[in-house]
Design a protein around this motif. Sequence first.
Motif, mmCIF file in Angstrom:
data_model
loop_
_atom_site.group_PDB
_atom_site.id
_atom_site.type_symbol
_atom_site.label_atom_id
_atom_site.label_comp_id
_atom_site.label_asym_id
_atom_site.label_seq_id
_atom_site.Cartn_x
_atom_site.Cartn_y
_atom_site.Cartn_z
ATOM 1 N N UNK A 266 17.934 -8.096 2.387
ATOM 2 C CA UNK A 266 16.792 -8.047 3.303
ATOM 3 C C UNK A 266 16.947 -9.028 4.455
ATOM 4 N N UNK A 267 17.618 -10.148 4.199
ATOM 5 C CA UNK A 267 17.785 -11.170 5.235
ATOM 6 C C UNK A 267 18.890 -10.817 6.215
ATOM 7 N N UNK A 268 19.649 -9.746 5.911
ATOM 8 C CA UNK A 268 20.795 -9.401 6.763
ATOM 9 C C UNK A 268 20.578 -8.119 7.567
ATOM 10 N N UNK A 269 19.463 -7.452 7.364
ATOM 11 C CA UNK A 269 19.232 -6.187 8.053
ATOM 12 C C UNK A 269 18.940 -6.456 9.529
ATOM 13 N N UNK A 270 19.675 -5.733 10.391
ATOM 14 C CA UNK A 270 19.511 -5.944 11.832
ATOM 15 C C UNK A 270 18.582 -4.923 12.472
ATOM 16 N N UNK A 271 18.091 -3.957 11.708
ATOM 17 C CA UNK A 271 17.155 -2.972 12.251
ATOM 18 C C UNK A 271 15.748 -3.338 11.784
ATOM 19 N N UNK B 119 17.126 3.948 13.676
ATOM 20 C CA UNK B 119 16.058 3.402 14.494
ATOM 21 C C UNK B 119 15.203 2.424 13.727
ATOM 22 N N UNK B 120 15.222 2.515 12.418
ATOM 23 C CA UNK B 120 14.421 1.632 11.586
ATOM 24 C C UNK B 120 14.609 1.954 10.122
ATOM 25 N N UNK B 121 14.035 1.105 9.274
ATOM 26 C CA UNK B 121 14.139 1.254 7.828
ATOM 27 C C UNK B 121 12.771 1.023 7.214
ATOM 28 N N UNK B 122 12.337 1.965 6.386
ATOM 29 C CA UNK B 122 11.065 1.818 5.674
ATOM 30 C C UNK B 122 11.342 1.934 4.182
#
Length: 561
Positions: free
Chosen positions: A505-510, A424-427
């Motif tokens: 970081x530029x490729x993360x889709x979430x 659902x997300x990345x922190x």
Amino acid sequence: MDAIVFGATGFIGRSLVAELLTRGQRVAAAVRNDTLTPWLASQGVGLRGLEIVTADITRPLAELPDVRDVYNAAARFAFGLSERDARAVNVTGALNVVEWAATLPRLRRLVHISGYRVSAADGHPDYAGLGAYEASKLEADLAVRARAEALSVPLTVANPSTVIGPGQYIGLATLVEDLWNGRLPALPGGSDTFLPVTTIDYLVRFLAEIPGSPAGEHYWVLDDDTPLLPDLIGTMAAHMGVRAPRRTVPAGLLRRLPRRLTGADPETLSFLSADRYPTASADAFAARTGLETPPVTEALRTWADDLVAARFGSAAPWQSPYGFHTVAGAPTWVTGDRHRPSHVLLHGLPMNGDLWRPVAAHLPGPVLAPDLPGLGRSAPSPSTTDVWLADLMGPVQTRPVLVAHSLACGAALRFAVRHPDRLGGLVLVSPAFLQAPAPRLARSAAAAPMLRRMPPPRLARTLGVPDGPEVRSAAADLRRPGVARRVAAALRGDAAARREWRALLDRVAVPVRIVVGSADPLTGPVGIPVDEIAGAGHYPQLTHPAQVARLLRTAAAATGA
């Protein structure tokens, strides 16, 4: 009252009280100090039907409730006792209970809990040779039987073997602790040593059934299927991911060697025997009452989880479930919900999954907090961290927010890039690849021995965090074989890896958020939302847990996770 339990705050006694209360009985718990009530409450046991009475069995008993069934679970179970101290409870106290029970008009049964090594009792035991604990149990077994017969007290003696379960930290547990900490180069005893066990749950169910059975029978309560000691230790070692000793040292040789060389307590050596015990009557009783012995191998593994979770009695587990699970071919320590977590929490160095304890207390949903492979309580994996993380996430049925700290951020990023549909997300909390490198000393060859020897207060000062249970947990793991070395190797870092992670970081889709402390900022802009916590350093989970949790809740709400 239906029953009274002497020794109700002990390991067996408290579980017996819980069992009887759960069966709806009215129970008097005889204690000197009431530590029982909070324990029962922590186990979710209702207190209706419980009466706490103050009693000291080393003195003649009086003014106690009129009861039907009497259980004597009181004993001094410790090594190194004086003969006087051991006899006061184990012999004189046991006889006081017999004499008091003889005065009860409604007495149905006195159940005396003895020990499984009493089968060879004959005459006055050898206190000098056996040690005060075992000798006093032998003496008490003979004395209780004789006094009960003389007073016409209906008696049943239960002789349990080593009782395992949550809260048992002495006896066999000390051997397992040495195994866990790499201090067991050889196994005491021989290849045929039989150290039988029984679980606390099975034992108290067995004890609860005794008063309703015919009197005069006595029972050795133990599992005859317990593996021989080398196989028992091997089973627990494999489950915990540590190396089992390959050599054995005969008990006779250990007796002749100085204790400062062997580390073996002389009083434990008499338990290292190939003897078997008369269990036929106990097995028949269990069959009549519908009791089933739990599978011993699974019981040993579960107990290993309990021992490690509680740091062998020095700490309290912060969350359940917990335990070792095979992840990517290696035992991995996992705390929390493996199937439906709202957050998956990956720790940084030199910590373990306990790093997230303060934050998890402020999160509304279940969390999954493993120890990374080769770190904390987890064994090294033969696979890469990426394979390990993918296998860890395999049973997860939700789309959690993946939260990573420091050096764990690289693996979390790669997982998010490869499996955006799983999250659902990345922190990223204090992402090391976006911050200044660790101090040179932390990356030097001296780091491993320095970390291994570092006491918790000094480790806390070094990290700039409070000296709490999380730091003590990490310090304990750093003293285990190989952990400090692997932490030091990871701290040395890799410049190419830092560049790779930055590019990811530029490729993360979430959705991605970054959380840092104001005293440990990023080295440059990243084009991603950054939440800065004023006054925090590299470990905001420990210094500002409520604020970190609030940011994690915000991240979860924003993604609908």
